[in-house]
Design an enzyme around this catalytic site. Structure first.
Site, PDB file in Angstrom:
ATOM      1  N   PHE A   1       0.828  -1.224   0.000  1.00 38.15           N
ATOM      2  CA  PHE A   1       0.000   0.000   0.000  1.00 38.15           C
ATOM      3  C   PHE A   1       0.850   1.257   0.000  1.00 38.15           C
ATOM      4  O   PHE A   1       0.385   2.313   0.437  1.00 38.15           O
ATOM      5  CB  PHE A   1      -0.974  -0.016   1.181  1.00 38.15           C
ATOM      6  CG  PHE A   1      -1.683  -1.334   1.359  1.00 38.15           C
ATOM      7  CD1 PHE A   1      -2.535  -1.801   0.375  1.00 38.15           C
ATOM      8  CD2 PHE A   1      -1.472  -2.114   2.484  1.00 38.15           C
ATOM      9  CE1 PHE A   1      -3.174  -3.032   0.514  1.00 38.15           C
ATOM     10  CE2 PHE A   1      -2.110  -3.341   2.627  1.00 38.15           C
ATOM     11  CZ  PHE A   1      -2.955  -3.799   1.644  1.00 38.15           C
TER      12      PHE A   1
ATOM     13  N   ALA B   1       4.919  -4.438 -16.303  1.00 38.32           N
ATOM     14  CA  ALA B   1       5.254  -5.848 -16.502  1.00 38.32           C
ATOM     15  C   ALA B   1       4.344  -6.462 -17.565  1.00 38.32           C
ATOM     16  O   ALA B   1       4.793  -7.275 -18.389  1.00 38.32           O
ATOM     17  CB  ALA B   1       5.145  -6.609 -15.182  1.00 38.32           C
TER      18      ALA B   1
ATOM     19  N   GLY C   1      -5.841  -0.290  -9.160  1.00 40.09           N
ATOM     20  CA  GLY C   1      -6.044  -0.520  -7.726  1.00 40.09           C
ATOM     21  C   GLY C   1      -6.295   0.722  -6.894  1.00 40.09           C
ATOM     22  O   GLY C   1      -7.254   0.798  -6.127  1.00 40.09           O
ATOM     23  N   GLU C   2      -5.414   1.709  -7.020  1.00 41.66           N
ATOM     24  CA  GLU C   2      -5.502   2.851  -6.117  1.00 41.66           C
ATOM     25  C   GLU C   2      -6.684   3.754  -6.446  1.00 41.66           C
ATOM     26  O   GLU C   2      -7.216   4.434  -5.566  1.00 41.66           O
ATOM     27  CB  GLU C   2      -4.181   3.620  -6.144  1.00 41.66           C
ATOM     28  CG  GLU C   2      -3.063   2.738  -5.608  1.00 41.66           C
ATOM     29  CD  GLU C   2      -1.721   3.445  -5.540  1.00 41.66           C
ATOM     30  OE1 GLU C   2      -1.244   3.648  -4.421  1.00 41.66           O
ATOM     31  OE2 GLU C   2      -1.155   3.764  -6.584  1.00 41.66           O
TER      32      GLU C   2
ATOM     33  N   ARG D   1      -8.238  -1.060 -20.393  1.00 38.41           N
ATOM     34  CA  ARG D   1      -8.731  -2.421 -20.636  1.00 38.41           C
ATOM     35  C   ARG D   1      -8.469  -3.281 -19.401  1.00 38.41           C
ATOM     36  O   ARG D   1      -7.389  -3.218 -18.808  1.00 38.41           O
ATOM     37  CB  ARG D   1      -8.001  -2.980 -21.847  1.00 38.41           C
ATOM     38  CG  ARG D   1      -8.506  -4.305 -22.334  1.00 38.41           C
ATOM     39  CD  ARG D   1      -7.882  -4.519 -23.694  1.00 38.41           C
ATOM     40  NE  ARG D   1      -8.078  -5.856 -24.209  1.00 38.41           N
ATOM     41  CZ  ARG D   1      -7.135  -6.483 -24.920  1.00 38.41           C
ATOM     42  NH1 ARG D   1      -5.973  -5.894 -25.156  1.00 38.41           N
ATOM     43  NH2 ARG D   1      -7.380  -7.686 -25.392  1.00 38.41           N
TER      44      ARG D   1
ATOM     45  N   GLN E   1      -9.529  -5.723  -6.595  1.00 33.72           N
ATOM     46  CA  GLN E   1      -8.712  -4.536  -6.342  1.00 33.72           C
ATOM     47  C   GLN E   1      -9.578  -3.335  -5.988  1.00 33.72           C
ATOM     48  O   GLN E   1      -9.276  -2.575  -5.083  1.00 33.72           O
ATOM     49  CB  GLN E   1      -7.872  -4.205  -7.586  1.00 33.72           C
ATOM     50  CG  GLN E   1      -6.604  -5.029  -7.689  1.00 33.72           C
ATOM     51  CD  GLN E   1      -5.628  -4.610  -6.615  1.00 33.72           C
ATOM     52  OE1 GLN E   1      -5.101  -3.511  -6.627  1.00 33.72           O
ATOM     53  NE2 GLN E   1      -5.410  -5.481  -5.663  1.00 33.72           N
TER      54      GLN E   1
HETATM   55 MO1  MOS Z   1       1.090   3.138  -4.149  1.00 31.40          MO
HETATM   56  S1  MOS Z   1       0.867   4.319  -2.447  1.00 31.40           S
HETATM   57  O1  MOS Z   1       1.776   4.294  -5.248  1.00 31.40           O
HETATM   58  O2  MOS Z   1       2.192   1.968  -3.641  1.00 31.40           O
END
Ligand code: MOS
Length: 701
Positions: free
Chosen positions: A233, A506, A666-667, A590, A600
């Site tokens: 995180f 990746a 994710g974020e 995508r 996520q």
């Molecule tokens: Mo995220 S806080 O950019 O690992």
């Protein structure tokens, strides 16, 4: 038919994780290992005058106690990726509470931790810690700057003067800690001038680079291995002092050393999201067109460093406006160095801007969704660049449809339900798109197996499944036949797992290598890779490729978007807020594996809920430290706190972001949620809460 990109693939690593056979850094061991524990400063500012080690040295199992006098002097690696320009245990100065001042080595981890508690430092020249709000707001010096701290477009004062309605408010977000389930753990040993490190990190090549610089070694003398990572995180993104100290003590002791941070040390040793104080001024015409946007953010920073929470980042591309002013400032304080935390920058920033937009909608009597739609920009409002893709309109409309937003009565307190008050709120989510160059190798083997190798790391996001799907898609094989190897610097170098970038990095590298391999296989004839290898008598065939993000997307404004809708139920007698329902619709490029992609976003929304209602690290001024360094005093959401979460993605394919069309996910999920919840709380109760977390006290006072 073979499953490829877009197939719901169950995590290939799921079984190992669930059955406990997956290895984490602290599980690793080696011959002659000693366990280390840190002694940390109990004062926020001063000097170590004396370290009484007699009692600790006599404790069972203790083999050595190292102080600043025993450690080699280290070079300061580039900051960042070193998190902290001050390396501890190089002199006697204390810069923050929690700073390592000694290291105890013992036969077992428990013995080391016990003995560490027996070391008695005596401090001199102790001074109280400055607390957030007492210091001066200054321009960050630039070391960690994501963007220009000052942005000016048009004349904000003049445009605010012409506005029919102006909202001008101050919003606050709290200090928060990452608290991954796996505390940071490092195992290090030396063979001559070759250093081997088993670590849990969001960037193994970054760890290698920092260690090589600190010990003044060529990078190829440092080997970093990282099995699974139990969550990061952001706190395992930059390299922190404990990693350097473990390697340094292994060198001094001539033995492998393993250091596992305690849960309490995770509150001082590897960053936190700093508190912010943000002022937003919005001007608008009666029909809801923005005339000016001003956003100023001040975040708490460490005394010697200038990590800034760029809360104004997302404001720059969010809404059409003829005038925009953004200011990012820090206050240097006596505390450990903050760092990025999911979702950095836009996470705290969108709380302020999207709360202010809700206040504006309410004042104008315009529906909050309609207000956002009315201010959609055609091009980037600051750079004037075209957007690489921007499906925010679709997210807003689809989110409103899935949520049933159209039936929302606009007035606050209009949805009572027994002694509860229901409320509906929404907000926009956005994140910047970070892309890092990455390399990968893909090998087809005669038995039918395909091996993907790339030096990325798996921190729980589902990378092995994503990369298997990409290779399977290109080569026309089943993803179950693809084995993904990662987490070692002997593999082709990949970017950090940060900034929601791994699939682009990746993933694009695997895509490029698999495409090259497919072309090589095509020269052998037609058929599956295994058949072609069989027919030609080859045992294997491979290809390696590198993806360079600078080859695409230049001159485009590139971001991800979403719309978040929440329902809260507020117990009017107790001031207790529950999020009963959340709809998140995202345009994030995508989607490679919809199953783990949704996971996520559910995780991100859960983070947003924590930010909105629970998480706050209290900095205690009299002690100059974070008060509750444990999960009893720092509250995070549990399953019972999570209502129904409905996540979906609109069709978005951004070929400028990556050849896969993928962006970051994710974020983004953690953005917008806190504003949507605060806006829903206003709708439920008529009370506008501008400080996070929204506490019971704030609603009852
Ligand atoms: Mo995220 S806080 O950019 O690992």
């Amino acid at each position: 038919m073979n499953a490829g990109i877009g197939t719901e693939l169950v995590r290939p690593d799921g079984r190992a994780k669930l059955t406990g056979t997956a290895q984490y850094s602290a599980d690793d061991s080696t011959a002659r290992l000693v366990h280390a524990a840190l002694v940390t400063a109990t004062v926020p500012r001063g000097r170590v005058a004396e370290l009484d080690t007699a009692q600790a040295a006599a404790a069972p199992g203790v083999t050595a106690i190292l102080t600043s006098a025993d450690l080699p002097r280290l070079a300061t690696p580039p900051v960042p990726p070193l998190a902290h320009s001050l390396i501890p245990m190089q002199d006697d100065t204390v810069h923050y509470e929690g700073q390592p001042v000694a290291l105890v080595a013992a036969a077992t981890r428990e013995q080391a931790q016990h003995a560490a508690r027996l070391v008695r430092p005596r401090y001199a020249d102790v001074e109280p810690a400055a607390v957030f709000g007492s210091g001066e707001a200054v321009v960050p010096a630039g070391t960690y700057n994501l963007a220009d701290p000052d942005v000016d477009v048009g004349d904000v004062e003049a445009r605010l003067g012409e506005a029919d309605v102006v909202v001008a408010e101050t919003y606050r977000t709290a200090d928060r800690h990452h608290n991954p389930i796996e505390p940071s753990a490092t195992l290090a040993w030396w063979d001559g001038d070759q250093l081997t490190v088993h670590d849990c990190a969001q960037g193994i090549s970054v760890v290698r680079m920092v260690l090589a610089a600190a010990f003044e070694l060529p990078a190829d003398h440092v080997h970093v291995h990282c099995p699974f990572v139990g969550g990061g995180f952001g706190c395992k993104g930059f390299v922190h002092p404990h990693q350097l100290l473990t390697a340094a003590s292994a060198r001094v002791l001539g033995r492998p050393v393993q250091l596992v941070l305690t849960r309490a040390q995770m509150f001082t040793a590897c960053g936190h999201q700093p508190a912010t104080r943000q002022t937003v001024r919005l001007g608008a015409t009666r029909d809801g067109r923005l005339t000016a946007v001003e956003h100023t953010s001040v975040s708490a920073a460490a005394r010697a460093d200038d990590y800034a929470e760029f809360a104004t980042a997302g404001t720059r591309w969010l809404y059409a406006t003829p005038a925009l002013r953004a200011r990012t400032r820090i206050e240097r304080l006596d505390r450990p160095q903050p760092t990025a935390m999911r979702a950095p920058h836009e996470g705290p920033g969108m709380f302020a801007v999207e709360s202010a937009m809700d206040e504006l909608a309410h004042q104008l009597g315009i529906d909050p969704v309609a207000l956002r739609l009315r201010n959609e920009p055609e091009t980037d409002p600051v750079t004037r660049e075209p957007f690489s893709s921007r499906p925010l309109r679709q997210c807003l409309r689809e989110g409103a449809r899935r949520f049933g937003w159209d039936t929302r009565p606009p007035q606050p307190r209009s949805m009572p339900d027994g002694t509860d008050l229901l409320g509906w709120g929404m907000a926009v989510a956005t994140m910047d798109t970070f892309r890092f160059p990455s390399s990968a190798r893909v090998r087809a083997e005669a038995g039918g197996r395909v091996v993907v190798e790339t030096g990325t790391q798996e921190i729980g996001t589902g990378q092995p499944g994503v990369l298997a799907l990409v290779a399977a898609d290109v080569l026309g094989v089943a993803p179950e036949t693809v084995e993904v190897r990662f987490g070692d610097t002997s593999l082709p170098e990949a970017g950090m797992t940060a900034g929601s970038s791994s699939t682009m990095g990746a993933g694009s590298a695997v895509h490029a290598a698999a495409t090259e391999l497919r072309d090589k296989l095509a020269t052998l004839g037609h058929g599956t890779p295994a058949d072609l290898l069989d027919a030609t008598g080859l045992t294997s065939l491979d290809a390696e490729a590198r993806w360079d993000p600078t080859e695409s997307g230049a001159g485009l404004s590139m971001h991800t978007y979403g719309a978040v809708f929440t329902e809260v139920r507020v117990d009017a007698d107790l001031g207790l807020v529950r999020m009963t329902r959340c709809v998140g619709v995202y345009g994030a490029g995508r989607i490679i594996n919809p199953l783990t992609a949704r996971s996520q976003m559910i995780g991100g929304i859960t983070w947003g809920l924590g930010q909105a209602l629970l998480e706050r690290s209290v900095f205690e001024p009299s002690l100059g430290r974070f008060l509750s360094k444990n999960l009893a005093g720092y509250v995070i959401p549990g399953n019972a706190d999570i209502g129904h979460i409905d996540v979906s993605f609109v069709d978005d394919h951004d070929p400028h972001a990556s050849p896969l069309g993928a962006k970051g996910i994710g974020e983004l999920g953690a953005v917008g949620v806190s504003a949507a919840i605060a806006n829903a709380v206003f709708h439920a109760t008529g009370r506008r809460v501008r400080d996070l977390p929204i506490t019971i006290e704030a609603l009852l006072e």
